[in-house]
Design a protein around this motif. Sequence first.
Motif, PDB file in Angstrom:
ATOM      1  N   ILE A 244     -12.883  -3.997 -10.041  1.00 43.19           N
ATOM      2  CA  ILE A 244     -12.903  -3.223  -8.680  1.00 43.19           C
ATOM      3  C   ILE A 244     -12.199  -4.071  -7.473  1.00 43.19           C
ATOM      4  O   ILE A 244     -11.845  -3.651  -6.776  1.00 43.19           O
ATOM      5  N   VAL A 245     -12.722  -5.400  -7.363  1.00 46.01           N
ATOM      6  CA  VAL A 245     -12.370  -6.115  -6.377  1.00 46.01           C
ATOM      7  C   VAL A 245     -10.850  -6.340  -6.383  1.00 46.01           C
ATOM      8  O   VAL A 245     -10.279  -6.374  -5.401  1.00 46.01           O
ATOM      9  N   ARG A 246     -10.293  -6.825  -7.788  1.00 49.91           N
ATOM     10  CA  ARG A 246      -9.094  -6.936  -7.615  1.00 49.91           C
ATOM     11  C   ARG A 246      -8.211  -5.904  -7.392  1.00 49.91           C
ATOM     12  O   ARG A 246      -7.074  -6.067  -7.014  1.00 49.91           O
ATOM     13  N   GLY A 247      -8.688  -4.601  -7.593  1.00 55.26           N
ATOM     14  CA  GLY A 247      -7.892  -3.390  -7.304  1.00 55.26           C
ATOM     15  C   GLY A 247      -8.053  -2.953  -6.068  1.00 55.26           C
ATOM     16  O   GLY A 247      -7.024  -2.328  -5.531  1.00 55.26           O
ATOM     17  N   SER A 248      -8.980  -3.525  -5.276  1.00 52.37           N
ATOM     18  CA  SER A 248      -9.127  -3.023  -3.873  1.00 52.37           C
ATOM     19  C   SER A 248      -8.992  -3.951  -2.613  1.00 52.37           C
ATOM     20  O   SER A 248      -8.486  -3.585  -1.683  1.00 52.37           O
ATOM     21  N   ILE A 249      -9.062  -5.368  -3.056  1.00 53.52           N
ATOM     22  CA  ILE A 249      -8.927  -6.517  -2.139  1.00 53.52           C
ATOM     23  C   ILE A 249      -7.481  -6.614  -1.403  1.00 53.52           C
ATOM     24  O   ILE A 249      -7.381  -6.829  -0.455  1.00 53.52           O
ATOM     25  N   PRO A 250      -6.540  -6.151  -2.196  1.00 57.25           N
ATOM     26  CA  PRO A 250      -5.066  -6.234  -1.588  1.00 57.25           C
ATOM     27  C   PRO A 250      -5.126  -5.337  -0.401  1.00 57.25           C
ATOM     28  O   PRO A 250      -4.403  -5.794   0.515  1.00 57.25           O
ATOM     29  N   GLN A 251      -5.684  -4.122  -0.576  1.00 53.71           N
ATOM     30  CA  GLN A 251      -5.494  -3.229   0.533  1.00 53.71           C
ATOM     31  C   GLN A 251      -6.362  -3.645   1.821  1.00 53.71           C
ATOM     32  O   GLN A 251      -5.849  -3.526   2.780  1.00 53.71           O
ATOM     33  N   ALA A 252      -7.530  -4.181   1.299  1.00 58.34           N
ATOM     34  CA  ALA A 252      -8.315  -4.650   2.375  1.00 58.34           C
ATOM     35  C   ALA A 252      -7.912  -5.858   3.366  1.00 58.34           C
ATOM     36  O   ALA A 252      -7.901  -5.710   4.702  1.00 58.34           O
ATOM     37  N   LEU A 253      -7.053  -6.867   2.829  1.00 59.17           N
ATOM     38  CA  LEU A 253      -6.538  -7.635   3.286  1.00 59.17           C
ATOM     39  C   LEU A 253      -5.154  -7.609   3.749  1.00 59.17           C
ATOM     40  O   LEU A 253      -4.732  -7.936   5.050  1.00 59.17           O
ATOM     41  N   PHE A 254      -4.294  -6.687   3.138  1.00 61.80           N
ATOM     42  CA  PHE A 254      -2.908  -6.519   3.445  1.00 61.80           C
ATOM     43  C   PHE A 254      -2.383  -5.097   3.828  1.00 61.80           C
ATOM     44  O   PHE A 254      -1.311  -4.750   4.165  1.00 61.80           O
ATOM     45  N   GLY A 255      -3.308  -4.172   3.761  1.00 62.09           N
ATOM     46  CA  GLY A 255      -2.997  -3.017   4.158  1.00 62.09           C
ATOM     47  C   GLY A 255      -2.644  -2.090   2.809  1.00 62.09           C
ATOM     48  O   GLY A 255      -2.554  -2.749   1.816  1.00 62.09           O
ATOM     49  N   ARG A 256      -2.298  -0.794   3.103  1.00 61.63           N
ATOM     50  CA  ARG A 256      -2.235   0.131   1.767  1.00 61.63           C
ATOM     51  C   ARG A 256      -0.838   0.409   1.466  1.00 61.63           C
ATOM     52  O   ARG A 256      -0.466   0.877   0.465  1.00 61.63           O
ATOM     53  N   GLN A 257       0.360   0.181   2.563  1.00 61.50           N
ATOM     54  CA  GLN A 257       1.556   0.996   2.544  1.00 61.50           C
ATOM     55  C   GLN A 257       2.139   0.211   1.392  1.00 61.50           C
ATOM     56  O   GLN A 257       2.969   0.918   0.706  1.00 61.50           O
ATOM     57  N   HIS A 258       2.135  -0.996   1.287  1.00 61.57           N
ATOM     58  CA  HIS A 258       2.903  -1.802   0.404  1.00 61.57           C
ATOM     59  C   HIS A 258       2.071  -2.422  -0.863  1.00 61.57           C
ATOM     60  O   HIS A 258       2.130  -3.344  -1.311  1.00 61.57           O
ATOM     61  N   TYR A 259       0.871  -1.556  -0.963  1.00 56.89           N
ATOM     62  CA  TYR A 259      -0.013  -2.177  -1.962  1.00 56.89           C
ATOM     63  C   TYR A 259       0.462  -2.428  -3.582  1.00 56.89           C
ATOM     64  O   TYR A 259       0.233  -3.642  -4.095  1.00 56.89           O
ATOM     65  N   GLY A 260       1.290  -1.607  -3.893  1.00 58.68           N
ATOM     66  CA  GLY A 260       1.875  -1.784  -5.054  1.00 58.68           C
ATOM     67  C   GLY A 260       2.664  -2.942  -5.382  1.00 58.68           C
ATOM     68  O   GLY A 260       2.246  -3.811  -6.341  1.00 58.68           O
TER      69      GLY A 260
END
Length: 330
Positions: A244-260
């Motif tokens: 769960i952390v691996r799937g969610s932490i990129p959005q928390a630190l870098f935003g969601r627009q370029h998450y993929g």
Amino acid sequence: MALGSFVCAIGLAVLSRAGGVVSLYIAWTLIDIAMALTLYEAAFATINRKYETGSRQAISTLTLFGGFASTLLWPLTAKLDTVFGWRDTNSCFAVMQLPLCMPLHLWLGAAPVRQPRHHLSAEDQGHTLKHALRHPAFWTLALAISANTFVFSAMSVHLIPLLERLGLSLSTAVLLASLIGPMQVAGRIGEMTLGRNTSLQIVGILTFAMLPAALLVLVLFGANAWIVALFCMLYGVSNGILTIVRGSIPQALFGRQHYGAISGALAGPSLLSKAAGPLAAAALLRPEGGTTMLLIVLLAVSIASLVFYLRAVSIGSSPSIAKAFDKNTA
């Protein structure tokens, strides 16, 4: 993901008729490509696109159901193998991809997003991949995930023989190792309930800390079955929540627009460490010994993963650093 289901069907079909090394490598190459297109990383990116809010809860729910995959499919696969043989079993799984998995993925792709994308704030849009690659938090997070993955991949392959080396019988080792799966599910349920209102960064710290704690217990008291059970429970909870952390932490630190793009780049180094972990553990776990050395190395790597994660969260959450970075990349 629909394309991944199609490729998976081809790969399983080729595997079911493999007659030599070349066809076996071709089959597994196709299956590995399909895995990259359909499993957690691709699913998390899809969830991030579909849910403007609540993506963390959606990821938690997905991983909860995913935790039952091996529990259900391993016995089913063993039964099909006993009845039909491994070739026809793979043929059955290949056929299932087309009428079952592929239409579901196509339906998911056609489903509308929850909210219009033009409502995204500048903060939600976050950094592009180019900007993220220049952010020190990206590389420390990549190192944290890679080190953690190294330990988990090594233990997943060598856990049973390692526990036997520590003095447990094969049946006891298998019984205790079977605790890991249910504890993964328990950890995810705990994150969805008790931890749902807790900062993801804090959840990540606890998750990364559980792994060195579990290994330290094993290093100090490995010959005791109850201690090994405690290790397996801590290990399972950590592994379950880490998804769960691996799937969610990129959005928390870098935003969601370029998450993929960002999460895909983060996954690259961890794939290398996932492949290296079992090989390195096998080199250390020699027939004449190496048990203690392997545990110490894995403990050191797990501590490093915790340190890297703490550094990544600290850098990524620092307002001064974030503002300076945003100014330089504007």
